[in-house]
Design a protein around this motif. Structure first.
Motif, short mmCIF file in Angstrom:
data_model
loop_
_atom_site.label_atom_id
_atom_site.label_comp_id
_atom_site.label_asym_id
_atom_site.label_seq_id
_atom_site.Cartn_x
_atom_site.Cartn_y
_atom_site.Cartn_z
N ALA A 325 0.82 -1.22 0.00
CA ALA A 325 0.00 0.00 0.00
C ALA A 325 0.84 1.26 0.00
N GLU A 326 2.08 1.17 0.49
CA GLU A 326 2.98 2.33 0.51
C GLU A 326 3.79 2.45 -0.78
N GLY A 327 3.59 1.51 -1.72
CA GLY A 327 4.32 1.53 -2.99
C GLY A 327 5.68 0.87 -2.93
N ARG A 328 5.99 0.16 -1.85
CA ARG A 328 7.29 -0.51 -1.74
C ARG A 328 7.29 -1.80 -2.55
N ASN A 329 8.33 -2.01 -3.33
CA ASN A 329 8.45 -3.20 -4.16
C ASN A 329 8.76 -4.41 -3.28
N LEU A 330 7.84 -5.36 -3.25
CA LEU A 330 7.99 -6.53 -2.40
C LEU A 330 8.91 -7.59 -3.00
N PHE A 331 9.39 -7.36 -4.23
CA PHE A 331 10.33 -8.29 -4.86
C PHE A 331 11.78 -7.84 -4.72
N MET A 332 12.04 -6.66 -4.17
CA MET A 332 13.41 -6.15 -4.08
C MET A 332 14.13 -6.84 -2.93
N LEU A 339 16.00 -14.18 -2.90
CA LEU A 339 14.60 -13.88 -3.19
C LEU A 339 13.92 -13.43 -1.91
N THR A 340 13.08 -12.41 -1.99
CA THR A 340 12.24 -12.09 -0.84
C THR A 340 11.23 -13.22 -0.66
N PRO A 341 10.70 -13.42 0.54
CA PRO A 341 9.70 -14.48 0.72
C PRO A 341 8.53 -14.36 -0.25
N VAL A 342 8.04 -13.14 -0.46
CA VAL A 342 6.90 -12.95 -1.36
C VAL A 342 7.29 -13.28 -2.80
N ALA A 343 8.46 -12.86 -3.24
CA ALA A 343 8.90 -13.16 -4.60
C ALA A 343 9.04 -14.65 -4.80
N GLY A 344 9.62 -15.36 -3.83
CA GLY A 344 9.75 -16.80 -3.95
C GLY A 344 8.41 -17.50 -4.02
N GLY A 434 2.19 -20.59 0.97
CA GLY A 434 3.57 -20.47 1.42
C GLY A 434 4.52 -21.37 0.65
N LEU A 435 4.30 -21.47 -0.67
CA LEU A 435 5.11 -22.38 -1.49
C LEU A 435 6.55 -21.91 -1.59
N THR A 436 7.44 -22.85 -1.77
CA THR A 436 8.87 -22.58 -1.95
C THR A 436 9.26 -22.93 -3.38
#
Length: 508
Positions: A325-332, A339-344, A434-436
């Protein structure tokens, strides 16, 4: 990829005491009290935008408005109305035959609308009755190649005003809503490959007007296999410029124009935007390219692998990242190679549902002939770090706000609304469970990984069996799309091919 683009700003018309010159209070009141208002489908902001569109039509001398919607194949369909009828369209919507949503790629109606049961349970499709097109006034765009005309995009509804659950914009709207419920938004960027050829013979003899029509005779604009060569770009620049200028005037966020690998093969890339904005942009861009080129005596095609000598297959690479919501890239990532947890989880979800997604990422018989090893296209389900042979290419670095992944599976004929919706569904499934992801690959064409479907039939079967898609989008959507594509496949296997003639005609 973290940046967001606003919708293009329309040129304002002169304002008067009502708000817009050339619009009367009666026009405003007619729109605000019309059928769409009574159905609860519009609000004050929508009405204000509609009034502004009417004012532009009158101020700029626009004569016709093409009232269109994206069908199940991502093809624009609709009607052209005279300028004087636009207020009525904004007040009451526009009726169109429901069969437009029931046609396969040959334009044949694939459902038994003249039977007691059409095969569509949620709404009145029997008897080829009407649907209701509800315009989106923010989409209004004058056409630079046809300056007396404009486009007005619509949503397809049942006559009651209820949304059609399998209509492309509605499917994507639901998917983005599910993502928003988790406090996240998808940001996408586009790389689109296509061909532009000289048109030698449009094949307009009466015997050529079949369903579908016989393919035109073409030749290349320039030699190929000179990837990103400056002199070849210069030779193609007149066409590139024509398409670039039309895209810019239409408000499309074009980033680059490139010479691709094959003869007469182009690639255009676009800055990042929201899924809905880029789905609209993609259907407009494909239509723009075909219409502008046709007026220049050219034939443009987004067919994946045209049957012309020496042609290279075209892909459509979807760059994607998630922001909060704050515009922060969750893949960085915080560390190089991590890999960030969300990106993975997102990557793992896309891989887990890749086979069942292929009916939407690769919706044509022809598209499966692109999945060839060593051709910069994936042929199996895996991911790699900055590896153009992998299905998912990860492009992520610490401190890089544009960190993202690139899905290299889709073909340029895919319906962008359905495509983005399935990317969201697959990625969210990975997050929810929560896949890996599996280990990344370095040699994707040698890896022991599950293969992508080898045919449209394989993809249909996988799609029909997808419990995830049935739970996310409903049985009706899955059965509807599978029926359309089975009609396409059945016609394909029933057609006698050149291969069969050469193989058997003399042997037996």
């Amino acid at each position: 990829m973290a940046q967001r683009l606003a919708h293009p700003v329309s040129r304002p018309a002169p304002r008067d005491s009502l708000g817009m010159m050339h619009v009367t209070q009666a026009d405003h009141d007619r729109i605000a009290s019309g059928q769409l208002a009574r159905m609860g489908l519009i609000d004050a902001d929508w009405t204000r935008a509609a009034v502004e569109a009417v004012a532009r039509v009158r101020a700029e001398g626009i004569e016709t408005v093409r009232v269109v919607f994206a069908d199940q194949h991502g093809v624009l369909r609709g009607k052209a109305v005279v300028a004087e009828a636009l207020v009525s369209v904004f007040a009451n919507g526009l009726a169109a035959p429901s069969t437009l949503l029931l046609k396969d790629t040959s334009h044949r109606t694939a459902f038994p609308v003249w039977s007691a049961e059409s095969g569509i349970g949620s709404g009145p499709m029997d008897g080829a009755g009407d649907i209701l097109l509800v315009p989106d006034p923010a989409s209004f765009r004058p056409l630079p190649w046809s300056p007396h005309s404009a486009w007005l995009m619509c949503d397809a509804h049942f006559r009651t005003g209820a949304p059609i659950g399998f209509a492309p914009r509605e499917v994507l709207r639901r998917a983005t809503g599910q993502l928003a419920d988790r406090g996240m938004e998808l940001v996408v960027g586009l790389e689109v490959e296509f061909h532009v050829f000289h048109l030698d013979d449009p094949r307009l003899a009466h015997g050529d007007t079949t369903m579908p029509a016989r393919a035109p005779e073409t030749r290349a604009l320039a030699h190929g296999y000179q990837f990103l060569t400056e002199t070849l770009y210069d030779r193609l620049e007149p066409v590139m410029d024509r398409l670039r200028r039309a895209s810019a005037e239409l408000g499309l966020p074009l980033r680059s124009m490139e010479v691709e690998m094959g003869p007469s093969q182009f690639e255009f890339t676009f800055d990042p935007a929201s899924p809905m904005a880029h789905a609209d942009n993609m259907v407009m861009f494909r239509t723009l390219v075909k219409e502008v080129c046709a007026r220049e005596g050219l034939h443009a095609t987004f067919m994946c692998r045209p049957k012309v000598e020496n042609a290279a297959a075209s892909g459509w690479h979807i760059h994607q990242s998630l922001v909060n919501a704050e515009g922060r890239n969750l893949f960085m990532p915080e560390a190089e190679g991590a890999l960030t947890p969300v990106a993975g989880q997102w990557i793992a979800g896309l891989l887990a549902h890749a086979r069942e997604s292929c009916l939407i990422t690769t919706p044509t018989v022809n598209g499966y002939k692109r999945y060839q090893p060593f051709q910069l296209a994936p042929d199996r389900i895996q991911w790699g770090e900055d590896n153009r042979g992998a299905m998912v290419r990860a492009l992520m670095k610490p401190g890089d706000a544009a960190s993202r992944i690139e899905n290299r599976v889709p073909e340029p004929a895919a319906n962008p609304y359905y495509l983005f919706a399935t990317q969201i569904a697959g990625g969210l499934s990975g997050i929810s469970q929560g896949l890996t992801p599996p280990a990344k690959v370095e040699t994707p064409y040698d890896a022991d990984a599950e293969r992508l479907p080898t045919s449209l039939l394989d993809a249909i079967t996988a799609f029909e069996g997808s419990q995830m898609f049935r739970a996310t989008f409903g049985d009706e959507f899955v059965d509807y799309l599978a029926r359309l594509k089975r009609a396409e496949w059945d016609r394909y296997v029933a057609t006698l091919s050149e291969w069969e003639q050469a193989e058997y005609f003399s042997l037996f």
